[in-house]
Design a protein around this motif. Structure first.
Motif, short mmCIF file in Angstrom:
data_model
loop_
_atom_site.label_atom_id
_atom_site.label_comp_id
_atom_site.label_asym_id
_atom_site.label_seq_id
_atom_site.Cartn_x
_atom_site.Cartn_y
_atom_site.Cartn_z
N ARG A 1 36.74 -1.00 -70.36
CA ARG A 1 37.26 0.36 -70.52
C ARG A 1 38.65 0.49 -69.89
NH1 ARG A 1 32.33 1.95 -68.50
NH2 ARG A 1 33.32 3.24 -66.89
N CYS A 2 38.86 -0.19 -68.76
CA CYS A 2 40.17 -0.16 -68.12
C CYS A 2 41.22 -0.80 -69.03
CB CYS A 2 40.12 -0.90 -66.79
SG CYS A 2 39.33 0.01 -65.45
N GLU B 1 31.68 -5.63 -66.29
CA GLU B 1 32.26 -5.94 -67.60
C GLU B 1 32.57 -4.64 -68.34
OE1 GLU B 1 33.33 -8.56 -68.93
OE2 GLU B 1 32.27 -10.33 -68.17
N SER B 2 31.68 -3.67 -68.23
CA SER B 2 31.88 -2.39 -68.90
C SER B 2 33.12 -1.68 -68.35
CB SER B 2 30.65 -1.50 -68.70
OG SER B 2 30.87 -0.20 -69.20
N ILE C 1 28.09 -1.72 -58.26
CA ILE C 1 29.01 -2.82 -57.97
C ILE C 1 29.48 -2.82 -56.52
CG2 ILE C 1 31.25 -3.82 -58.59
CD1 ILE C 1 30.89 -2.46 -61.35
N VAL C 2 29.77 -1.64 -55.98
CA VAL C 2 30.47 -1.60 -54.69
C VAL C 2 29.61 -1.28 -53.47
CG1 VAL C 2 32.59 -0.96 -55.87
CG2 VAL C 2 31.16 0.84 -54.87
N LEU C 3 28.43 -0.70 -53.66
CA LEU C 3 27.62 -0.34 -52.49
C LEU C 3 27.15 -1.59 -51.74
CD1 LEU C 3 25.47 2.70 -53.66
CD2 LEU C 3 27.65 2.68 -52.43
N PRO C 4 26.90 -1.47 -50.44
CA PRO C 4 26.51 -2.63 -49.62
C PRO C 4 25.28 -3.37 -50.15
CG PRO C 4 27.10 -0.79 -48.21
CD PRO C 4 27.08 -0.25 -49.62
N LEU D 1 33.88 -10.15 -60.05
CA LEU D 1 34.44 -10.17 -61.41
C LEU D 1 35.61 -9.20 -61.54
CD1 LEU D 1 32.54 -10.30 -64.76
CD2 LEU D 1 34.29 -8.56 -64.42
N LEU D 2 35.45 -7.98 -61.01
CA LEU D 2 36.53 -7.00 -61.09
C LEU D 2 37.73 -7.46 -60.28
CD1 LEU D 2 34.72 -3.55 -60.84
CD2 LEU D 2 35.63 -4.68 -62.87
#
Length: 204
Positions: free
Chosen positions: A78-79, A73-74, A112-115, A124-125
């Motif tokens: 920001r994006c 969400e953060s 968010i992205v690490l295994p 969500l992204l």
């Protein structure tokens, strides 16, 4: 009025306790793999008892998912702010802005992205990115006008388009993960160049 005043302090305490549990989990994640962390360790570091922990989270996976969603969400917020405040003329411009924002806090992105992640933050992204892409405004300036080079109108988006987008998204996540886990093999500029080129190619 009396009821409202009575509940407010409890709500604040609950938020502080929840934040303390999350912070303790993140501290422990820096010391060992997430799979080796126990509820007991979190309780000790956060100074809460078992009942309090389980009042907020049913298990460690739920705790991890909550932290990932918060990070996602953060990044998403920001994006959106960065895109709205920038002159974006093509898909590559939008991709570069998103990369700059997402990569400015490596620890947040790693959640968010690490295994070891549960996948909730990544999902969500992905959904936020697809909504922008699919509506042909993926990074348009605040006016909301479609970006030159993104050939998907809302009526034209189909299953094939979404499949191609998912392949692109997973590829971008893979490059970001390599940067986080093997920084000696790929630098930030290479990450951004690779992702921007892939985005622009798919946008056509």
């Amino acid at each position: 009025m009396e009821t409202t005043r009575a509940k407010a302090p409890l709500d604040r305490r609950a938020r502080r306790t929840r934040a303390a549990i999350k912070s303790s989990y993140l501290t422990l994640c820096k010391q060992k793999p997430a799979g080796q962390i126990t509820v007991k360790e979190i309780m000790s570091l956060a100074n809460v008892n078992r009942a309090t922990f389980y009042a907020h989270f049913s298990n460690l996976e739920e705790l991890g998912a909550a932290i990932e969603l918060e990070a996602a969400e953060s990044i998403a917020a920001r994006c959106e702010k960065a895109l709205a405040g920038s002159a974006v003329e093509c898909a590559e411009d939008a991709a570069r802005i998103v990369c700059d924002v997402a990569m400015e806090d490596a620890e947040e992105l790693a959640r968010i992205v690490l295994p070891s992640a549960t996948g909730s933050g990544k999902a969500l992204l992905r959904d936020r990115a697809w909504m922008r892409w699919g509506a042909s405004v993926g990074g348009a300036a605040a006016s909301g006008a479609p970006i030159t080079g993104i050939g998907f109108g809302e009526s034209a988006v189909g299953t094939g388009d979404e499949l191609m987008f998912d392949l692109l998204f997973e590829g971008c996540v893979g490059v970001a993960t390599q940067w986080l886990t093997e920084p000696e093999n790929i630098n930030p500029d290479q990450v951004k160049s690779t992702i921007c080129a892939a985005v622009q190619k798919l946008a056509g």
